[in-house]
Write an enzyme that holds these catalytic residues in place. Sequence first.
Site, PDB file in Angstrom:
ATOM      1  N   GLU A 113     -55.847 -48.743  46.025  1.00  0.00           N
ATOM      2  CA  GLU A 113     -55.107 -49.590  46.930  1.00  0.00           C
ATOM      3  C   GLU A 113     -55.916 -49.620  48.154  1.00  0.00           C
ATOM      4  O   GLU A 113     -55.983 -50.872  48.786  1.00  0.00           O
ATOM      5  CB  GLU A 113     -53.653 -49.211  47.197  1.00  0.00           C
ATOM      6  CG  GLU A 113     -52.742 -49.062  46.040  1.00  0.00           C
ATOM      7  CD  GLU A 113     -53.149 -47.659  45.303  1.00  0.00           C
ATOM      8  OE1 GLU A 113     -51.949 -47.056  44.932  1.00  0.00           O
ATOM      9  OE2 GLU A 113     -54.014 -47.066  45.401  1.00  0.00           O
TER      10      GLU A 113
ATOM     11  N   CYS B  10     -51.355 -43.625  49.973  1.00  0.00           N
ATOM     12  CA  CYS B  10     -51.474 -45.104  49.577  1.00  0.00           C
ATOM     13  C   CYS B  10     -50.193 -45.618  50.072  1.00  0.00           C
ATOM     14  O   CYS B  10     -50.200 -46.996  50.443  1.00  0.00           O
ATOM     15  CB  CYS B  10     -51.838 -45.302  48.511  1.00  0.00           C
ATOM     16  SG  CYS B  10     -53.463 -44.512  48.019  1.00  0.00           S
TER      17      CYS B  10
ATOM     18  N   SER C  13     -76.453 -27.533   5.122  1.00  0.00           N
ATOM     19  CA  SER C  13     -75.544 -28.322   5.269  1.00  0.00           C
ATOM     20  C   SER C  13     -75.804 -29.841   5.388  1.00  0.00           C
ATOM     21  O   SER C  13     -74.945 -30.795   5.595  1.00  0.00           O
ATOM     22  CB  SER C  13     -74.268 -27.845   6.164  1.00  0.00           C
ATOM     23  OG  SER C  13     -75.141 -27.799   7.581  1.00  0.00           O
TER      24      SER C  13
ATOM     25  N   TRP D  48     -77.255 -33.429   4.287  1.00  0.00           N
ATOM     26  CA  TRP D  48     -76.177 -33.835   4.852  1.00  0.00           C
ATOM     27  C   TRP D  48     -75.107 -33.968   3.896  1.00  0.00           C
ATOM     28  O   TRP D  48     -75.352 -34.214   2.690  1.00  0.00           O
ATOM     29  CB  TRP D  48     -76.481 -35.150   5.551  1.00  0.00           C
ATOM     30  CG  TRP D  48     -77.467 -35.240   6.398  1.00  0.00           C
ATOM     31  CD1 TRP D  48     -78.534 -35.608   6.491  1.00  0.00           C
ATOM     32  CD2 TRP D  48     -77.199 -34.832   7.853  1.00  0.00           C
ATOM     33  NE1 TRP D  48     -79.370 -35.687   7.659  1.00  0.00           N
ATOM     34  CE2 TRP D  48     -78.630 -35.300   8.776  1.00  0.00           C
ATOM     35  CE3 TRP D  48     -76.156 -34.591   8.696  1.00  0.00           C
ATOM     36  CZ2 TRP D  48     -78.641 -34.915  10.066  1.00  0.00           C
ATOM     37  CZ3 TRP D  48     -76.292 -34.512   9.983  1.00  0.00           C
ATOM     38  CH2 TRP D  48     -77.369 -34.754  10.800  1.00  0.00           C
TER      39      TRP D  48
ATOM     40  N   LEU E 157     -76.728 -32.272  20.547  1.00  0.00           N
ATOM     41  CA  LEU E 157     -75.342 -32.730  21.047  1.00  0.00           C
ATOM     42  C   LEU E 157     -75.403 -33.861  21.993  1.00  0.00           C
ATOM     43  O   LEU E 157     -74.787 -33.983  22.932  1.00  0.00           O
ATOM     44  CB  LEU E 157     -74.921 -31.435  21.761  1.00  0.00           C
ATOM     45  CG  LEU E 157     -74.641 -30.162  20.808  1.00  0.00           C
ATOM     46  CD1 LEU E 157     -73.982 -29.234  21.742  1.00  0.00           C
ATOM     47  CD2 LEU E 157     -73.839 -30.426  19.657  1.00  0.00           C
TER      48      LEU E 157
ATOM     49  N   GLY F 213     -68.689 -25.741  14.042  1.00  0.00           N
ATOM     50  CA  GLY F 213     -68.722 -24.918  12.653  1.00  0.00           C
ATOM     51  C   GLY F 213     -67.421 -24.354  12.531  1.00  0.00           C
ATOM     52  O   GLY F 213     -66.330 -24.321  13.434  1.00  0.00           O
TER      53      GLY F 213
ATOM     54  N   LEU G 282     -65.675 -21.654  15.551  1.00  0.00           N
ATOM     55  CA  LEU G 282     -65.064 -22.166  16.508  1.00  0.00           C
ATOM     56  C   LEU G 282     -64.050 -23.018  16.226  1.00  0.00           C
ATOM     57  O   LEU G 282     -62.666 -23.089  16.790  1.00  0.00           O
ATOM     58  CB  LEU G 282     -66.243 -22.798  17.086  1.00  0.00           C
ATOM     59  CG  LEU G 282     -65.741 -23.238  18.542  1.00  0.00           C
ATOM     60  CD1 LEU G 282     -65.457 -22.108  19.610  1.00  0.00           C
ATOM     61  CD2 LEU G 282     -66.779 -24.137  19.482  1.00  0.00           C
TER      62      LEU G 282
ATOM     63  N   ALA H  19     -60.771 -20.897  15.457  1.00  0.00           N
ATOM     64  CA  ALA H  19     -60.410 -20.319  16.490  1.00  0.00           C
ATOM     65  C   ALA H  19     -59.416 -21.174  17.372  1.00  0.00           C
ATOM     66  O   ALA H  19     -58.524 -20.711  17.959  1.00  0.00           O
ATOM     67  CB  ALA H  19     -61.639 -19.723  17.487  1.00  0.00           C
TER      68      ALA H  19
END
Length: 338
Positions: free
Chosen positions: A56, A89, A171, A173, A207, A270, A273, A276
């Site tokens: 604003e 604001c 793994s 693919w 990643l 994986g 994780l 978990a």
Amino acid sequence: MAGISGAEQGATARARELALRGPRGVNPQVGAVVLSPDGRVLAEGWHRGAGTPHAEVDALSRLTPAEARGATAVVTLEPCNHTGRTGPCAVALLDAGVARVVYAAADPGDASSGGAQRLAAAGVEVVRADEAEGAALIADWLFVQRTGRPRVTVKWAQSLDGRAAAADGSSRWITGPEARAHVHRERSAHDAIAVGTGTVLADDPQLTARIEGEPDAPQPIPVVFGERGVPGSAALHRHPRGFRTAGHELERELFALAAAGIQTLYVEGGPTLASAFIRAGLADRLTVYLAPTLLGGPRTALDDLGVGTIDEQRRLTVTRLEQLGRDLLVEATTESEQ
């Protein structure tokens, strides 16, 4: 939308577009459009990050006092009512002499809410636009405000018999190119991507989000969970956004990520994780890629989830089923999202 003019409906849609120009972080993305009494666009603004003028105020700064007086401010989020790094604001709108305010989502903060009431009490006409669309714009930020942590998506790929890898650990693919391309889009849609140190040591992943035809696709910040260090030769050291490390206390680490402005986390690390996060009740959404193949053996896609009896099973709600090449995408939500 009842009580909203055609010009204001158009301004509401435009304000949502402007909001998306701002960064995701500890503050919500907010856009604003100021209209003249006859519906002409006078100014536009958006929030550019913590410590910068709110949407604003950004829009009002582009107007003369005469232009602002009697105008209508259309905002995606209720004007704030507190002093933080910037002033309220609601007061800025009052000081500018705005006659009407149209806003979508309500401010959920205990300290910052109440701007609409303050404006109305001072004689400003206040109208609520489409709340659902306003809330959808900042849904992830609202989730952080409610829970104190990012929204977590846990992803894995598996064979039809529930294996994430062959008996020797290989793994690549399991899934086909269409599913893998979808993963990269999912990475880009999240603020951060999580793996365990075991995955870093075994696979040396980049990643990054690599999307064909989109060299400037948003990149998630890598977060490596675990106690072991990341080798100096790891590909993560060349990630365009660097990377963060995190320990084993998942909830505490999630709170820290939220404090750093991370609203969504994509867990791609994986079975250890992934399990978990699910076991701790910290997985909100699941994205599973089912490949029409059989592997057998011990390498299951998930480890122990703490389910001892059938009564303790973790029930999900499937929200999407889609064929991706030869593979099947299954998206589901957990109880935290239901």
